[in-house]
Scaffold this active site. Structure first.
Site, PDB file in Angstrom:
ATOM      1  N   ASP A  73      68.174  57.611  41.425  1.00 50.10           N
ATOM      2  CA  ASP A  73      68.338  56.823  40.213  1.00 50.10           C
ATOM      3  C   ASP A  73      67.564  57.483  39.074  1.00 50.10           C
ATOM      4  O   ASP A  73      66.922  58.521  39.261  1.00 50.10           O
ATOM      5  CB  ASP A  73      67.901  55.373  40.445  1.00 50.10           C
ATOM      6  CG  ASP A  73      66.442  55.217  40.863  1.00 50.10           C
ATOM      7  OD1 ASP A  73      65.605  56.079  40.532  1.00 50.10           O
ATOM      8  OD2 ASP A  73      66.122  54.204  41.517  1.00 50.10           O
ATOM      9  N   HIS A 123      72.575  74.373  57.491  1.00 51.81           N
ATOM     10  CA  HIS A 123      72.436  73.232  58.391  1.00 51.81           C
ATOM     11  C   HIS A 123      71.038  72.627  58.277  1.00 51.81           C
ATOM     12  O   HIS A 123      70.047  73.344  58.340  1.00 51.81           O
ATOM     13  CB  HIS A 123      72.717  73.684  59.823  1.00 51.81           C
ATOM     14  CG  HIS A 123      72.749  72.582  60.806  1.00 51.81           C
ATOM     15  ND1 HIS A 123      72.296  72.725  62.079  1.00 51.81           N
ATOM     16  CD2 HIS A 123      73.185  71.297  60.712  1.00 51.81           C
ATOM     17  CE1 HIS A 123      72.453  71.593  62.736  1.00 51.81           C
ATOM     18  NE2 HIS A 123      72.992  70.708  61.924  1.00 51.81           N
ATOM     19  N   TYR A 160      65.638  51.431  43.706  1.00 58.94           N
ATOM     20  CA  TYR A 160      65.691  52.098  45.012  1.00 58.94           C
ATOM     21  C   TYR A 160      67.044  52.728  45.342  1.00 58.94           C
ATOM     22  O   TYR A 160      67.318  53.032  46.504  1.00 58.94           O
ATOM     23  CB  TYR A 160      65.272  51.145  46.140  1.00 58.94           C
ATOM     24  CG  TYR A 160      63.912  50.548  45.929  1.00 58.94           C
ATOM     25  CD1 TYR A 160      62.763  51.306  46.133  1.00 58.94           C
ATOM     26  CD2 TYR A 160      63.763  49.234  45.496  1.00 58.94           C
ATOM     27  CE1 TYR A 160      61.501  50.766  45.930  1.00 58.94           C
ATOM     28  CE2 TYR A 160      62.499  48.685  45.288  1.00 58.94           C
ATOM     29  CZ  TYR A 160      61.378  49.458  45.502  1.00 58.94           C
ATOM     30  OH  TYR A 160      60.138  48.914  45.302  1.00 58.94           O
ATOM     31  N   ALA A 161      67.889  52.936  44.343  1.00 61.99           N
ATOM     32  CA  ALA A 161      69.201  53.568  44.568  1.00 61.99           C
ATOM     33  C   ALA A 161      69.009  55.076  44.702  1.00 61.99           C
ATOM     34  O   ALA A 161      69.252  55.847  43.769  1.00 61.99           O
ATOM     35  CB  ALA A 161      70.161  53.219  43.442  1.00 61.99           C
ATOM     36  N   ASN A 162      68.535  55.472  45.862  1.00 66.38           N
ATOM     37  CA  ASN A 162      68.222  56.868  46.160  1.00 66.38           C
ATOM     38  C   ASN A 162      68.631  57.155  47.596  1.00 66.38           C
ATOM     39  O   ASN A 162      68.538  56.290  48.459  1.00 66.38           O
ATOM     40  CB  ASN A 162      66.712  57.128  46.041  1.00 66.38           C
ATOM     41  CG  ASN A 162      66.131  56.639  44.745  1.00 66.38           C
ATOM     42  OD1 ASN A 162      66.481  57.125  43.684  1.00 66.38           O
ATOM     43  ND2 ASN A 162      65.230  55.658  44.820  1.00 66.38           N
ATOM     44  N   HIS A 177      59.450  53.470  50.764  1.00 69.94           N
ATOM     45  CA  HIS A 177      59.716  54.154  49.491  1.00 69.94           C
ATOM     46  C   HIS A 177      58.670  55.232  49.224  1.00 69.94           C
ATOM     47  O   HIS A 177      59.000  56.304  48.705  1.00 69.94           O
ATOM     48  CB  HIS A 177      59.758  53.139  48.342  1.00 69.94           C
ATOM     49  CG  HIS A 177      60.158  53.738  47.033  1.00 69.94           C
ATOM     50  ND1 HIS A 177      61.362  54.364  46.836  1.00 69.94           N
ATOM     51  CD2 HIS A 177      59.499  53.814  45.847  1.00 69.94           C
ATOM     52  CE1 HIS A 177      61.438  54.796  45.589  1.00 69.94           C
ATOM     53  NE2 HIS A 177      60.321  54.480  44.968  1.00 69.94           N
TER      54      HIS A 177
END
Length: 139
Positions: A28, A20, A128-130, A106
Site C-alpha cells: 500500500d 525460484h 495492511y494491504a501488502n 506486521h
C-alpha cells in the site's frame, strides 16, 4: 509494443529476472521501504493503482508458489484480505500449482521486505494491504 497485460517496463524486467524463491513485495502507499531494496513506485493518487489490480497483473505474468501476509490484514481489512485470498485461489486453479499462504505479524512483515528483490508501491490506502510474493517455477 508489448502485447501481454503487463506493460510497465520496470515490473516486467523484475518478473523476467526472478529466480525460484525470489520475493517481490506489493504494498500500500504507507509501507516503509528499506533503502537498499529497489522501489518501483506506481502510486499516482489515493487508490490509484489499487492493490488488488496490481496483484492481478503481476500474477498474470509470474509463477508464485507462496505468499506472506501480515496477520493484521485479515482482521483490520477483511474485505481486501478475502479478495486477495480469492485471487490466489483462482491463480492456483489456473496453474494447477498450490500457493502456500503464510501469516506473520506486521512488524515481522516489514522486516521481511528487506529480502525482496523489489517493492512495488501502489496507491492503495487500505490498512495492511501488502503481500510478499515468492516466485515458483513453471515446470
Amino acid at each position: 509494443m508489448k502485447k501481454s497485460t503487463l506493460i510497465n517496463s520496470e515490473v516486467s524486467r523484475l518478473i523476467a529476472t526472478l529466480g525460484h524463491t525470489d520475493e517481490i513485495t506489493i504494498c500500500d502507499a504507507g509501507l516503509p521501504i528499506p533503502d537498499h531494496v529497489q522501489r518501483i513506485d506506481l502510486a499516482l493518487a489515493h487508490g490509484i493503482p489499487g492493490f488488488l489490480d496490481t496483484v492481478r497483473v503481476i500474477l498474470s505474468e509470474s509463477q508464485i508458489e507462496g505468499v506472506i501476509i501480515a496477520e493484521e490484514f485479515a482482521t483490520v481489512s477483511p474485505v481486501h484480505h478475502d479478495a486477495l485470498i480469492t485471487e490466489l485461489a483462482q491463480e492456483s486453479g489456473l496453474t494447477g500449482k498450490p500457493i502456500a499462504i503464510n501469516y506473520v505479524s506486521h512488524e515481522d512483515f516489514k522486516v521481511r521486505t528487506s529480502q525482496s528483490r523489489a517493492v512495488v508501491r501502489t496507491g492503495e490506502c487500505t490498512p495492511y494491504a501488502n503481500v510478499i510474493l515468492q516466485a515458483g517455477v513453471v515446470f
